[in-house]
Scaffold this motif. Sequence first.
Motif, PDB file in Angstrom:
ATOM      1  N   ARG B 172     -24.072  61.017 -14.283  1.00 33.72           N
ATOM      2  CA  ARG B 172     -23.909  59.885 -14.716  1.00 33.72           C
ATOM      3  C   ARG B 172     -24.866  59.425 -16.664  1.00 33.72           C
ATOM      4  O   ARG B 172     -24.259  59.250 -17.353  1.00 33.72           O
ATOM      5  N   PRO B 175     -24.128  62.500 -21.913  1.00 32.81           N
ATOM      6  CA  PRO B 175     -23.863  61.559 -23.626  1.00 32.81           C
ATOM      7  C   PRO B 175     -22.368  61.676 -22.865  1.00 32.81           C
ATOM      8  O   PRO B 175     -21.654  61.512 -23.658  1.00 32.81           O
ATOM      9  N   TYR B 176     -21.178  63.202 -22.557  1.00 35.02           N
ATOM     10  CA  TYR B 176     -20.633  62.512 -22.596  1.00 35.02           C
ATOM     11  C   TYR B 176     -19.518  60.683 -21.553  1.00 35.02           C
ATOM     12  O   TYR B 176     -18.707  60.964 -21.852  1.00 35.02           O
ATOM     13  N   ILE B 177     -20.368  60.574 -20.656  1.00 35.23           N
ATOM     14  CA  ILE B 177     -20.420  59.671 -20.077  1.00 35.23           C
ATOM     15  C   ILE B 177     -20.416  58.311 -21.359  1.00 35.23           C
ATOM     16  O   ILE B 177     -19.634  57.540 -20.858  1.00 35.23           O
ATOM     17  N   ASP B 178     -20.902  58.022 -21.828  1.00 31.99           N
ATOM     18  CA  ASP B 178     -21.822  57.960 -23.281  1.00 31.99           C
ATOM     19  C   ASP B 178     -20.449  57.392 -24.087  1.00 31.99           C
ATOM     20  O   ASP B 178     -20.028  56.022 -23.602  1.00 31.99           O
ATOM     21  N   ALA B 179     -19.912  58.524 -24.382  1.00 31.14           N
ATOM     22  CA  ALA B 179     -18.630  58.594 -25.323  1.00 31.14           C
ATOM     23  C   ALA B 179     -17.445  58.203 -24.430  1.00 31.14           C
ATOM     24  O   ALA B 179     -16.751  57.966 -25.195  1.00 31.14           O
ATOM     25  N   VAL B 181     -17.634  55.569 -22.381  1.00 31.04           N
ATOM     26  CA  VAL B 181     -17.431  54.528 -22.360  1.00 31.04           C
ATOM     27  C   VAL B 181     -17.020  53.421 -23.612  1.00 31.04           C
ATOM     28  O   VAL B 181     -16.529  52.692 -24.118  1.00 31.04           O
ATOM     29  N   SER B 182     -17.972  54.442 -24.613  1.00 33.38           N
ATOM     30  CA  SER B 182     -17.495  54.327 -26.025  1.00 33.38           C
ATOM     31  C   SER B 182     -16.142  54.098 -26.210  1.00 33.38           C
ATOM     32  O   SER B 182     -15.387  53.255 -27.240  1.00 33.38           O
ATOM     33  N   GLY B 183     -15.297  54.722 -26.053  1.00 29.54           N
ATOM     34  CA  GLY B 183     -13.962  54.960 -26.372  1.00 29.54           C
ATOM     35  C   GLY B 183     -12.689  54.469 -25.714  1.00 29.54           C
ATOM     36  O   GLY B 183     -11.790  54.572 -25.041  1.00 29.54           O
ATOM     37  N   GLY B 184     -13.741  53.100 -25.153  1.00 30.13           N
ATOM     38  CA  GLY B 184     -13.118  52.493 -24.245  1.00 30.13           C
ATOM     39  C   GLY B 184     -12.510  52.880 -22.254  1.00 30.13           C
ATOM     40  O   GLY B 184     -11.546  51.452 -22.455  1.00 30.13           O
ATOM     41  N   ALA B 185     -12.913  53.712 -22.056  1.00 27.70           N
ATOM     42  CA  ALA B 185     -12.776  53.648 -20.496  1.00 27.70           C
ATOM     43  C   ALA B 185     -13.549  52.607 -20.010  1.00 27.70           C
ATOM     44  O   ALA B 185     -13.903  52.452 -19.980  1.00 27.70           O
ATOM     45  N   SER B 186     -12.531  52.359 -18.753  1.00 28.86           N
ATOM     46  CA  SER B 186     -12.780  51.225 -17.742  1.00 28.86           C
ATOM     47  C   SER B 186     -13.770  52.304 -16.566  1.00 28.86           C
ATOM     48  O   SER B 186     -13.489  53.673 -16.213  1.00 28.86           O
ATOM     49  N   ARG B 187     -13.800  51.847 -15.907  1.00 31.50           N
ATOM     50  CA  ARG B 187     -14.879  51.717 -14.752  1.00 31.50           C
ATOM     51  C   ARG B 187     -14.032  52.863 -13.661  1.00 31.50           C
ATOM     52  O   ARG B 187     -14.704  53.710 -13.538  1.00 31.50           O
ATOM     53  N   ARG B 189     -11.168  54.489 -14.588  1.00 31.60           N
ATOM     54  CA  ARG B 189     -10.975  55.595 -15.541  1.00 31.60           C
ATOM     55  C   ARG B 189     -12.405  56.850 -15.013  1.00 31.60           C
ATOM     56  O   ARG B 189     -11.677  57.764 -15.375  1.00 31.60           O
ATOM     57  N   LEU B 190     -13.242  56.097 -15.605  1.00 30.80           N
ATOM     58  CA  LEU B 190     -14.752  56.932 -15.985  1.00 30.80           C
ATOM     59  C   LEU B 190     -14.133  57.803 -14.491  1.00 30.80           C
ATOM     60  O   LEU B 190     -14.887  59.069 -13.739  1.00 30.80           O
TER      61      LEU B 190
ATOM     62  N   THR C  79     -14.560  49.971 -28.526  1.00 31.64           N
ATOM     63  CA  THR C  79     -14.439  51.173 -28.973  1.00 31.64           C
ATOM     64  C   THR C  79     -15.031  50.389 -30.344  1.00 31.64           C
ATOM     65  O   THR C  79     -13.684  50.952 -31.547  1.00 31.64           O
ATOM     66  N   SER C  91     -21.767  66.695 -24.871  1.00 34.03           N
ATOM     67  CA  SER C  91     -20.805  65.125 -24.754  1.00 34.03           C
ATOM     68  C   SER C  91     -20.052  65.793 -24.714  1.00 34.03           C
ATOM     69  O   SER C  91     -18.870  64.631 -25.134  1.00 34.03           O
TER      70      SER C  91
END
Lengths: 333, 289, 237
Positions: B172, B175-179, B181-187, B189-190, C79, C91
Amino acid sequence: MTVLSVRGLTVRFRMRESAPVRAVTDVSFDLAAGECLALVGESGCGKSVLASALLGLLPGNAETAGSALLAGAGDDPATDLIAADEAILARTVRGRRVGLVPQSPAAHLTPVRTVRAHLTETVRRLTGTRGRDALRTATEAAAARVSFPAGHLDRHPHELSGGLAQRAATALALVGDAPLLLADEPTTGLDRDLVDRTVDELRRHTGATRALLMITHDLAAAARIADRVAVMYAGRLVEIAEADAFFGTPGPRHPYARGLLDALPERAFRPVPGRPPELAALPAGCAFAARCAHADTACATQPPLTGGLACHHPHTAPADLVHPPQAAEAPGA
Amino acid sequence: MADLALPTAPGRVARTARTWKLRISATLVAGFVLAVLLVPPLVGLDEQAVDLGAKLLPPSLDHPFGTDDVGRDLLLRCVYGLRVSLLVGVVAALVATVLGTAVGAAAGALGGWTDRLVMRCVDAFSSVPHLLLGIFIVALFRPGVWPVVVSVGLTHWVSTARIVRAEILSLRARPYIDAAVSGGASRLRLARRHLIPGVLPQAGLAAVLMIPHAIWHESALSFLGLGLPTHQASLGTLVQSARGTLLAGDWWPTLFPGLFIIVPTLAIAGLAGAWRERLNPRRRSELML
Amino acid sequence: MLELLSLTAGYDRRAPVVRDVTLTLAPGEAVGLLGPSGCGKSTLARVAALLHRPDSGRVVIDGEPARGYRHRAPRAQRTAFGVVFQQPRQSADPRLRLADLIAEPLRATGRPEGAADKAAETADTVGLGSDLLGRRPHEVSDGQLQRACLARALILRPRYLVCDEMTAMLDASTTAALVGVVEEYRRETGAALLAVGHDRVLLDRWCDRTVEWSELGSRHDGLATAKPPAEQSPSVR
């Protein structure tokens, strides 16, 4: 006195599904005591593989050719780092004759042990110092050598700032008094101030008796401390030059090296056009030809490294044309 | 340069040793599994067949492992015993892993008070020696396979829960989790795309590593007379019923079932070790660029 | 326009690493944020991209206050930002092939049709060859992976780009190339940029203006009065 002499070093990785990856091809250079050689190039050009080869830390699917002779102390014979077996490398070479300054000190130090514990163990293992007081003195001396504050010795790696962690790692690399220091991207991710301090310290510890091989993509760090610069492209050395001439006038002679310098934000800020070739599918001729403005039919054959240069069409412009007035170009144009 | 034959790097030696360990472990595991699956239907002999005329025969060509104190063939008994023990081990390990993964994933993914509550329970669970707890659980039921499975499963999920929670927490923070989230993934989907696939290898490894452990626990419970009923051949009951004969100097009824506990469990652990080696990110890439 | 208003943030309420910081990005403006490592500038970048909830203060996106952070932020607000971090290896999910890595935001936002083509197209604009798209992160170099991460940040066409030390691990040529890609995207879309870094020469060359971290914390509303980019020289040397 030559500390390290690399001749025809070649490293290939056998791959399960694809053609072998030719990570390092026919690399030769010498490194003298008191000298700092910076090995520069784009990421993926093979420079880290070269470092791993010199430390005998290649993975099992690597095949090697050539030699890397590390001079022995006094009358001892030289050791070929490429041919030596793991037991010899572990027992007599790493730490004792080649000191490694790692890329990421935080990852290099064990998180659950203090800096003092790291240093003490290394001092005991490499210098054979025994006895509680003697070890304590030697440990503190090793820390003092890199100006690591004694008050921070009992801290764990994660409690140190980036600079202090880097110093701790440098202290460890220096304990064995190795004649060759190998720094693999020692400044990655550090601030400019910290980069300057770190490389200055490395340079200082090189002194007159040691040699420093610094592998880096940071041209500013290389310009700051290197005596000579070696440029690696697609696994080969394409140019070796005196640092003053390389970074100042007349500048690099190989078109790739010129492109690399031109990419700096303080210069043209213009990337080398095109993409680096795949190390698994290198062309028969000059690997840079596809990106080179001067390429012609001659470039279909591999240029040999002669006089510190491997290029059919090196740059030979007079000194006053090497640095055109820096036009305020749009970034990345 | 293309045709140059290059010698192999020295690092290869260590790698070869590992490969051999993997091969031997894999062969042994395959052999035991095949024996367990094929021998009972193919041989057709009754492993319960009592032949008092042939009791306590030392190993011979007819009975490679000898016979026990009522004349049953020990090789056959060992294979049947391993069959039961493996079954118990695998099912118990699965129970423990599913339970542990669910608990650990919930604690790690939800965080906050859920995490604190769950971890308190985990601490409480692990403060009791698990053999003791296991004995307590089997004592509640009549001897049989299922109480043992439940007992081993309920006492072993704790370590898996810890491993999975720690892994989720470390994932968690990437950083790829941050990415994502920023890309619009729901909980959801995460969890589905990044977190669960991320912990599955660790959970699977924990499950395989637990099989030998579960077999040992089954053996221990049965040896204490609390696990399987004595007439049912399992590795534990075999060793237990051989206690009397060992004192009389008859070694084979103890040795062979004992080896059947040790060798397959070591082989499974060897396989798991090789798997762990592959999970190690530094070994994952054969090529360092 | 992106307004970061008196933000205080950190990981421990008693010791926030960002204290009462105010910073404004004018429409289409590129702002460089310069500071030493560990100073809190990355935390500010995460707050700005709605990835970290501040202890106090507000983020206002084009006049509309952020309604939450991370999953509490509406998807449309989240987004609106494309983020690129320092370490490409950290990342990128090691299990995803580069093609899936780049296409993931399209799929996560319910637009799976044509995602693969769109990903290939975006990969091309960041200089990533189609031969690399079938590989996993450990099979490509740092530079190639960072290109993929930039493509992922651009694929939803965000109005704001937040680049946190995007080029710190990269060589000069790859740095110049990636900055070129970002600038090309901004020319095309008019997106604004917050570039966080420690290299003054780079940020000065890249951005319309460069702000020192040390100036931010001490002056309360110092940068709310900053001139719009049109009145500034395009490249402060």
